[in-house]
Design an enzyme around this catalytic site. Structure first.
Site, PDB file in Angstrom:
ATOM      1  N   GLU A   9     -70.427  27.351 142.401  1.00  0.00           N
ATOM      2  CA  GLU A   9     -71.180  26.972 143.608  1.00  0.00           C
ATOM      3  C   GLU A   9     -71.528  25.476 143.582  1.00  0.00           C
ATOM      4  O   GLU A   9     -71.449  24.801 144.610  1.00  0.00           O
ATOM      5  CB  GLU A   9     -72.458  27.818 143.651  1.00  0.00           C
ATOM      6  CG  GLU A   9     -73.235  27.745 144.925  1.00  0.00           C
ATOM      7  CD  GLU A   9     -74.339  28.807 144.953  1.00  0.00           C
ATOM      8  OE1 GLU A   9     -74.500  29.559 143.963  1.00  0.00           O
ATOM      9  OE2 GLU A   9     -75.037  28.884 145.963  1.00  0.00           O
ATOM     10  N   THR A  23     -74.521  28.862 140.923  1.00  0.00           N
ATOM     11  CA  THR A  23     -73.567  29.155 139.856  1.00  0.00           C
ATOM     12  C   THR A  23     -72.750  27.884 139.573  1.00  0.00           C
ATOM     13  O   THR A  23     -72.788  26.918 140.341  1.00  0.00           O
ATOM     14  CB  THR A  23     -72.607  30.296 140.250  1.00  0.00           C
ATOM     15  OG1 THR A  23     -71.562  29.764 141.068  1.00  0.00           O
ATOM     16  CG2 THR A  23     -73.315  31.421 140.980  1.00  0.00           C
ATOM     17  N   GLU A  25     -68.639  40.061 131.571  1.00  0.00           N
ATOM     18  CA  GLU A  25     -67.547  39.107 131.813  1.00  0.00           C
ATOM     19  C   GLU A  25     -66.342  39.577 131.003  1.00  0.00           C
ATOM     20  O   GLU A  25     -66.469  39.939 129.846  1.00  0.00           O
ATOM     21  CB  GLU A  25     -68.014  37.703 131.381  1.00  0.00           C
ATOM     22  CG  GLU A  25     -66.974  36.620 131.365  1.00  0.00           C
ATOM     23  CD  GLU A  25     -66.248  36.422 132.689  1.00  0.00           C
ATOM     24  OE1 GLU A  25     -66.882  36.087 133.691  1.00  0.00           O
ATOM     25  OE2 GLU A  25     -65.005  36.625 132.706  1.00  0.00           O
ATOM     26  N   ASP A  64     -62.954  36.433 142.103  1.00  0.00           N
ATOM     27  CA  ASP A  64     -61.578  36.049 142.440  1.00  0.00           C
ATOM     28  C   ASP A  64     -61.160  36.758 143.727  1.00  0.00           C
ATOM     29  O   ASP A  64     -61.356  37.966 143.862  1.00  0.00           O
ATOM     30  CB  ASP A  64     -60.645  36.436 141.282  1.00  0.00           C
ATOM     31  CG  ASP A  64     -61.137  35.859 139.959  1.00  0.00           C
ATOM     32  OD1 ASP A  64     -61.358  34.644 139.908  1.00  0.00           O
ATOM     33  OD2 ASP A  64     -61.343  36.625 138.995  1.00  0.00           O
TER      34      ASP A  64
HETATM   35  C1  LIG Z   1     -64.236  32.496 139.897  1.00  0.00           C
HETATM   36  S1  LIG Z   1     -65.107  32.900 138.462  1.00  0.00           S
HETATM   37  C2  LIG Z   1     -66.827  32.698 138.916  1.00  0.00           C
HETATM   38  C3  LIG Z   1     -67.731  32.615 137.721  1.00  0.00           C
HETATM   39  C4  LIG Z   1     -69.237  32.547 138.048  1.00  0.00           C
HETATM   40  N1  LIG Z   1     -69.700  33.764 138.666  1.00  0.00           N
HETATM   41  C5  LIG Z   1     -69.528  31.366 138.928  1.00  0.00           C
HETATM   42  O1  LIG Z   1     -69.791  31.574 140.136  1.00  0.00           O
HETATM   43  O2  LIG Z   1     -69.520  30.237 138.435  1.00  0.00           O
HETATM   44  C6  LIG Z   1     -64.967  34.681 138.437  1.00  0.00           C
HETATM   45  C7  LIG Z   1     -65.340  35.268 137.089  1.00  0.00           C
HETATM   46  O3  LIG Z   1     -65.341  36.682 137.198  1.00  0.00           O
HETATM   47  C8  LIG Z   1     -64.700  37.218 136.064  1.00  0.00           C
HETATM   48  N2  LIG Z   1     -64.137  38.510 136.473  1.00  0.00           N
HETATM   49  C9  LIG Z   1     -63.213  38.703 137.439  1.00  0.00           C
HETATM   50  N3  LIG Z   1     -62.907  40.010 137.563  1.00  0.00           N
HETATM   51  C10 LIG Z   1     -63.663  40.653 136.632  1.00  0.00           C
HETATM   52  C11 LIG Z   1     -63.776  42.000 136.249  1.00  0.00           C
HETATM   53  N4  LIG Z   1     -63.034  42.954 136.827  1.00  0.00           N
HETATM   54  N5  LIG Z   1     -64.648  42.310 135.260  1.00  0.00           N
HETATM   55  C12 LIG Z   1     -65.381  41.353 134.660  1.00  0.00           C
HETATM   56  N6  LIG Z   1     -65.300  40.042 134.974  1.00  0.00           N
HETATM   57  C13 LIG Z   1     -64.456  39.689 135.948  1.00  0.00           C
HETATM   58  C14 LIG Z   1     -63.633  36.199 135.714  1.00  0.00           C
HETATM   59  O4  LIG Z   1     -63.212  36.320 134.377  1.00  0.00           O
HETATM   60  C15 LIG Z   1     -64.356  34.901 135.992  1.00  0.00           C
HETATM   61  O5  LIG Z   1     -65.065  34.430 134.876  1.00  0.00           O
END
Ligand SMILES: C[S@@+](CC[C@H](N)C(=O)[O-])C[C@H]1O[C@@H](n2cnc3c(N)ncnc32)[C@H](O)[C@@H]1O
Length: 237
Positions: free
Chosen positions: A192, A189, A68, A117
């Site tokens: 989710e 998640t 993360e 994202d």
């Molecule tokens: C929309 S959140 C979803 C979090 C979790 N997977 C969930 O479904 O509840 C997306 C997560 O991915 C992390 N993230 C996005 N791009 C990333 C990257 N290139 N490397 C590591 N983490 C990343 C963000 O910091 C964020 O915590």
């Protein structure tokens, strides 16, 4: 611009002693041996870790590495793992763009990408975790037959990602646009759970690495296809 962290972040991380790998690059090629596991899973973008905890608890023989890039979210996941006394999860505070510095060829059995994202603007498409450069990094650390399990609420991103997986030579299976149509059928998640409460359907697929899957190592020039998310739905933008 320097990112501001929540107060007490350092203290909270320190209180989860042993859960964060500060120099994961040093473990490249050695994760299983060093931590004494035969199977290894990598979750990219674990956020606050509801999925991480549940899936790891249900699979105590598998080593789970949760990566993360935002430590303010990750620390909640770490505290959950500590409080639930789950022993097979460790954390890495890095950007997924650097995974080939931390994991070696064939080292990871399975990669989970949950609710990443969408980066809707065309010019940001390269940041989507299913963009070709990321898929090639994943192919470099998965064996033939290794899997990526991908879930998202975002249908345009899902359809765009299917196009990228296919063009990059992955086999797809278990594809659905409504994962929970007949009840909860997976580890959920944090995102989710929220989407389910709002009645938003969840898309899910499994991508399987094949012999012909493009890797970064092979060095074939990569091309970002149909960068616009609307294009993936067939709508002009
Ligand atoms: C929309 S959140 C979803 C979090 C979790 N997977 C969930 O479904 O509840 C997306 C997560 O991915 C992390 N993230 C996005 N791009 C990333 C990257 N290139 N490397 C590591 N983490 C990343 C963000 O910091 C964020 O915590």
């Amino acid at each position: 611009m320097r990112m501001r962290h929540k107060p007490n972040l350092t203290k909270r991380i320190a209180e989860c002693e042993g859960l964060l790998f500060e120099s994961p690059e040093g473990f490249k090629g050695d994760w299983r041996k060093a931590l004494k596991y035969e199977k290894m899973a990598l979750e990219i973008g674990c956020g606050k870790g509801a999925f991480t905890c549940d899936i790891a608890e249900a699979n105590p023989d598998v080593l789970f590495i949760a990566l993360e890039k935002v430590p303010d979210a990750m620390v909640t996941a770490m505290e959950r793992v500590r409080d639930r006394e789950i022993k097979n999860v460790f954390f890495i505070d890095r950007d997924a763009a650097n995974i080939n510095d931390m994991f070696d060829t064939d080292e990871v059995d399975i990669i989970y990408i949950n609710f990443c994202d969408p980066w809707p603007k065309s010019r940001d498409a390269k940041f989507r975790l299913t963009a070709p450069s990321f898929l090639r990094s994943y192919a470099d650390i998965l064996p033939i037959g290794g899997e990526i399990r991908f879930k998202t609420d975002n249908l345009p991103l899902f359809e765009w990602s299917i196009g990228q997986f296919k063009a990059e030579g992955w086999a797809l299976k278990d594809t659905t646009n409504d994962l929970h149509a007949s009840g909860i059928s997976d580890f959920m998640t944090d995102y989710e759970i929220k989407f389910m409460q709002q009645g938003v359907p969840i898309n899910r697929l499994t991508a399987v690495r094949r012999d012909e899957t493009f890797t970064r190592k092979a060095g074939t020039p990569e091309r970002l296809r149909n960068a616009s998310l609307s294009d993936a739905r067939g709508n002009a933008k």
